[in-house]
Design a protein around this motif. Structure first.
Motif, PDB file in Angstrom:
ATOM      1  N   VAL A 197      -8.955   0.445  -7.791  1.00 31.04           N
ATOM      2  CA  VAL A 197      -9.980  -0.083  -7.048  1.00 31.04           C
ATOM      3  C   VAL A 197     -10.101   2.170  -6.253  1.00 31.04           C
ATOM      4  O   VAL A 197      -9.607   2.418  -6.249  1.00 31.04           O
ATOM      5  CB  VAL A 197      -9.288  -0.912  -5.509  1.00 31.04           C
ATOM      6  CG1 VAL A 197      -9.905  -0.136  -4.028  1.00 31.04           C
ATOM      7  CG2 VAL A 197      -9.211  -2.480  -5.779  1.00 31.04           C
ATOM      8  N   LEU A 198     -11.153   2.155  -6.798  1.00 28.91           N
ATOM      9  CA  LEU A 198     -11.443   3.779  -6.528  1.00 28.91           C
ATOM     10  C   LEU A 198     -12.285   3.899  -5.422  1.00 28.91           C
ATOM     11  O   LEU A 198     -13.401   3.836  -4.840  1.00 28.91           O
ATOM     12  CB  LEU A 198     -12.498   4.553  -7.466  1.00 28.91           C
ATOM     13  CG  LEU A 198     -12.650   6.034  -7.354  1.00 28.91           C
ATOM     14  CD1 LEU A 198     -11.877   7.158  -8.114  1.00 28.91           C
ATOM     15  CD2 LEU A 198     -13.992   6.089  -8.623  1.00 28.91           C
TER      16      LEU A 198
ATOM     17  N   LEU B 146      -2.365  -2.620  -3.475  1.00 30.58           N
ATOM     18  CA  LEU B 146      -1.742  -1.560  -3.350  1.00 30.58           C
ATOM     19  C   LEU B 146      -2.166  -0.186  -3.131  1.00 30.58           C
ATOM     20  O   LEU B 146      -2.990   0.410  -3.790  1.00 30.58           O
ATOM     21  CB  LEU B 146      -0.532  -0.597  -4.362  1.00 30.58           C
ATOM     22  CG  LEU B 146       0.618  -0.098  -4.244  1.00 30.58           C
ATOM     23  CD1 LEU B 146       1.380  -1.065  -2.707  1.00 30.58           C
ATOM     24  CD2 LEU B 146       1.474  -0.201  -5.214  1.00 30.58           C
ATOM     25  N   SER B 147      -1.988   0.898  -2.392  1.00 29.46           N
ATOM     26  CA  SER B 147      -2.422   2.280  -1.591  1.00 29.46           C
ATOM     27  C   SER B 147      -1.668   3.278  -2.634  1.00 29.46           C
ATOM     28  O   SER B 147      -0.505   3.143  -2.669  1.00 29.46           O
ATOM     29  CB  SER B 147      -1.833   2.379   0.115  1.00 29.46           C
ATOM     30  OG  SER B 147      -2.378   3.466  -0.254  1.00 29.46           O
ATOM     31  N   SER B 148      -2.204   4.047  -2.815  1.00 28.24           N
ATOM     32  CA  SER B 148      -1.842   5.153  -3.808  1.00 28.24           C
ATOM     33  C   SER B 148      -0.375   6.577  -2.726  1.00 28.24           C
ATOM     34  O   SER B 148      -0.046   6.802  -3.560  1.00 28.24           O
ATOM     35  CB  SER B 148      -2.864   6.062  -4.223  1.00 28.24           C
ATOM     36  OG  SER B 148      -4.072   5.943  -5.201  1.00 28.24           O
ATOM     37  N   LEU B 149      -0.914   5.734  -1.270  1.00 28.99           N
ATOM     38  CA  LEU B 149      -0.041   6.728  -0.223  1.00 28.99           C
ATOM     39  C   LEU B 149       0.517   5.618  -0.629  1.00 28.99           C
ATOM     40  O   LEU B 149       1.156   5.884   1.339  1.00 28.99           O
ATOM     41  CB  LEU B 149      -1.090   7.177   0.473  1.00 28.99           C
ATOM     42  CG  LEU B 149      -1.769   8.287  -0.545  1.00 28.99           C
ATOM     43  CD1 LEU B 149      -2.530   9.363   0.501  1.00 28.99           C
ATOM     44  CD2 LEU B 149      -1.191   9.295  -1.061  1.00 28.99           C
ATOM     45  N   SER B 150       1.396   5.055  -0.867  1.00 25.56           N
ATOM     46  CA  SER B 150       2.474   3.540  -0.555  1.00 25.56           C
ATOM     47  C   SER B 150       3.576   4.310  -0.441  1.00 25.56           C
ATOM     48  O   SER B 150       4.148   5.268  -0.329  1.00 25.56           O
ATOM     49  CB  SER B 150       2.446   2.736  -1.473  1.00 25.56           C
ATOM     50  OG  SER B 150       3.148   2.815  -2.544  1.00 25.56           O
TER      51      SER B 150
ATOM     52  N   ILE C 242      -1.866  13.326 -13.348  1.00 25.29           N
ATOM     53  CA  ILE C 242      -0.661  13.092 -12.355  1.00 25.29           C
ATOM     54  C   ILE C 242      -1.762  11.597 -12.322  1.00 25.29           C
ATOM     55  O   ILE C 242      -1.609  10.786 -12.659  1.00 25.29           O
ATOM     56  CB  ILE C 242      -1.170  13.406 -11.023  1.00 25.29           C
ATOM     57  CG1 ILE C 242      -0.174  14.681 -11.201  1.00 25.29           C
ATOM     58  CG2 ILE C 242       0.020  12.537 -10.207  1.00 25.29           C
ATOM     59  CD1 ILE C 242      -0.020  15.661 -10.025  1.00 25.29           C
ATOM     60  N   SER C 243      -3.722  11.841 -11.515  1.00 27.09           N
ATOM     61  CA  SER C 243      -3.374  10.453 -12.134  1.00 27.09           C
ATOM     62  C   SER C 243      -3.983   9.299 -13.419  1.00 27.09           C
ATOM     63  O   SER C 243      -3.639   8.442 -12.955  1.00 27.09           O
ATOM     64  CB  SER C 243      -5.806  10.414 -11.746  1.00 27.09           C
ATOM     65  OG  SER C 243      -5.326  11.164 -10.156  1.00 27.09           O
TER      66      SER C 243
ATOM     67  N   GLN D  51      -5.050   0.887  -5.561  1.00 30.06           N
ATOM     68  CA  GLN D  51      -5.967   1.234  -5.378  1.00 30.06           C
ATOM     69  C   GLN D  51      -5.934   3.259  -5.604  1.00 30.06           C
ATOM     70  O   GLN D  51      -4.980   3.789  -5.330  1.00 30.06           O
ATOM     71  CB  GLN D  51      -6.205   1.628  -3.808  1.00 30.06           C
ATOM     72  CG  GLN D  51      -7.023   2.343  -3.168  1.00 30.06           C
ATOM     73  CD  GLN D  51      -6.636   3.455  -2.077  1.00 30.06           C
ATOM     74  OE1 GLN D  51      -5.871   3.950  -1.882  1.00 30.06           O
ATOM     75  NE2 GLN D  51      -7.102   4.654  -2.485  1.00 30.06           N
ATOM     76  N   LEU D  52      -7.135   4.062  -6.445  1.00 33.04           N
ATOM     77  CA  LEU D  52      -6.575   5.235  -6.288  1.00 33.04           C
ATOM     78  C   LEU D  52      -7.403   6.233  -5.427  1.00 33.04           C
ATOM     79  O   LEU D  52      -8.965   6.299  -5.450  1.00 33.04           O
ATOM     80  CB  LEU D  52      -7.142   5.178  -8.289  1.00 33.04           C
ATOM     81  CG  LEU D  52      -7.033   6.368  -8.365  1.00 33.04           C
ATOM     82  CD1 LEU D  52      -5.288   6.527  -9.566  1.00 33.04           C
ATOM     83  CD2 LEU D  52      -7.779   6.884 -10.223  1.00 33.04           C
TER      84      LEU D  52
END
Ligand SMILES: Cc1cc2nc3c(=O)[nH]c(=O)nc-3n(C[C@H](O)[C@H](O)[C@H](O)COP(=O)(O)O)c2cc1C
Ligand SMILES: CC(C)CC(=O)C(=O)O
Length: 390
Positions: free
Chosen positions: A184-185, A135-139, A167-168, A158-159
């Motif tokens: 997944v960095l 999954l993307s961080s920007l989902s 926040i992270s 994914q980060l």
């Protein structure tokens, strides 16, 4: 032969057929597509121009975007004869998990522009096919909703690391607590590459959609453009030392995504990466950098099987998957093929892409005399220097 290689031959085939009963019309339409490029044409017809351009584009002159695919086409495979290939099997294992295929789903942002259910469609398809989605961080779906839709087995997360580390940290802990099994960095994106079409289209998320991870932070509007937004939020000062920080806040294995230089592969191992993803972000970051398949053998030489090695970029055929395995990858990720599948038919479209590519892989394995993924090695790559003395 027809049946064996044109049907899905993994343990999820029966449930895929079952789900198709309820969407016969759509399934029949999807049945007519025989390649990823045909699905791309279909997606182009169905998507608004702004969304299609965002998904399809590379950076600058799109040299690397094209090269990712072209480099695969220059590599020649060696057919082998009279090997018993009656039981070819694409199953494999990654981080202790049995999966039906070495083809995984790359993280890609904003999936609800492609189908109404977006990331939910993709995760359901990945589960049904028994592969792994990141999954993307920007989902456009929250980590919680994705976890619920997958019965607590959403895959990898994914980060992108935010300037505000808190926040992270909170995000990583949330993802870990609700069932994500690896991080997944992404390390190739201190700033977003220059994607000309997005500037021309003044790209923004359509009304009604938002980046779910940020919603609470009131930062879901992209009016200033993607690049400005990314530059405001994401930390370009990230260094290898931050991998140590990330390891200190999570027990999950960490894969480093975006490695293109052998020296960086060495550093990733040195700083404790649990996996390496060779990627140039689908040709969307540094234009004119090499294709991923070109650098893979050099990185494989550094990694020497110490951690799982994954490649993404330009995979459009099962033969491409086989070539990546032959050059040392344990698995591959696909981005745009999944985008075209999701856009063309939602969850069924994603399943179509996975089964199409996996059956092509299975056929290519049979024709090169290979029965299982762990038997693939570079002897199936044509190298005339090897045969010159014969
Ligand atoms: C539309 C789009 C969005 C993407 N979003 C992300 C993202 O949010 N995070 C990330 O690490 N990579 C992202 N990527 C890169 C993919 O994970 C992957 O590296 C790339 O798509 C592989 O190349 P392929 O599309 O040729 O298969 C994105 C790629 C595309 C095409
Ligand atoms: C929204 C973007 C930052 C996601 C991404 O990584 C990409 O578009 O390549």
């Amino acid at each position: 032969m027809e049946n064996q290689f044109n049907n899905i031959t993994n343990n999820s085939s029966s449930s895929i057929e079952a789900s198709n009963q309820f969407s016969n019309k759509k399934t029949n339409r999807l049945d007519s597509f025989v390649s990823i490029s045909e699905l791309q044409e279909e997606a182009k017809k169905l998507l608004p121009k702004m969304a299609y351009d965002y998904y399809a584009s590379g950076s600058n002159d799109q040299i690397t975007l094209a090269e990712n695919e072209n480099a695969f086409n220059r590599i020649k495979l060696v057919p082998r004869s009279l090997v018993d290939v009656s039981k070819v099997n694409t199953r494999t294992k990654l981080f202790g998990r049995d999966i039906s295929t070495p083809i995984l789903i790359a993280p890609w942002a904003m999936q609800k522009m492609a189908s109404q259910r977006g990331e939910i469609d993709t995760v359901e398809a990945s589960k049904e096919f028994n592969t792994i989605m990141t999954l993307s961080s920007l989902s456009t779906t929250s980590v919680e909703d994705l976890s619920n839709a997958s019965n607590g087995n959403p895959g990898w997360f994914q980060l992108y690391v935010f300037k505000d580390r808190k926040i992270s940290e909170e995000l990583v802990k949330r993802a870990e607590s609700i069932g994500f099994t690896a991080l997944v960095l992404t390390v190739d994106t201190p700033f977003l590459g220059k994607r000309t079409a997005d500037f021309k289209n003044s790209f923004k998320l359509p009304n009604g959609l938002s980046l779910k991870i940020f919603e609470r932070l009131m930062l879901s509007n992209l009016d200033g453009g993607l690049n400005q937004y990314f530059a405001t939020m994401i930390d370009p000062s990230l260094t290898w030392n931050d991998l140590k920080w990330l390891k200190s806040i999570t027990k999950l294995p960490i894969l480093v995504k975006g490695i293109m230089c052998p020296k960086d592969a060495e550093l990733a191992l040195q700083y404790g990466a649990d996996g390496i993803i060779v990627s140039n972000h689908g040709g969307r970051q540094l234009d004119t950098c090499p294709s991923t398949i070109e650098v893979l053998p050099y990185i494989s030489k550094v990694v020497q099987g110490k951690v799982p090695l994954i490649l993404d970029g330009g995979i459009r055929r099962g033969t491409d998957v086989l070539k990546a395995l032959a050059y040392g990858a344990n698995a591959v990720c696909i981005g745009r093929p999944i985008i075209w599948g999701l856009s063309s038919g939602g969850k069924d479209g994603v399943l179509k892409v996975l089964s199409l590519l996996n059956s092509e892989l299975q056929l290519a394995m049979a024709l090169t005399g290979i029965n299982k993924v762990s038997d693939v090695n570079n002897s199936i790559i044509w190298d005339q220097n090897k045969y010159i003395k014969l």
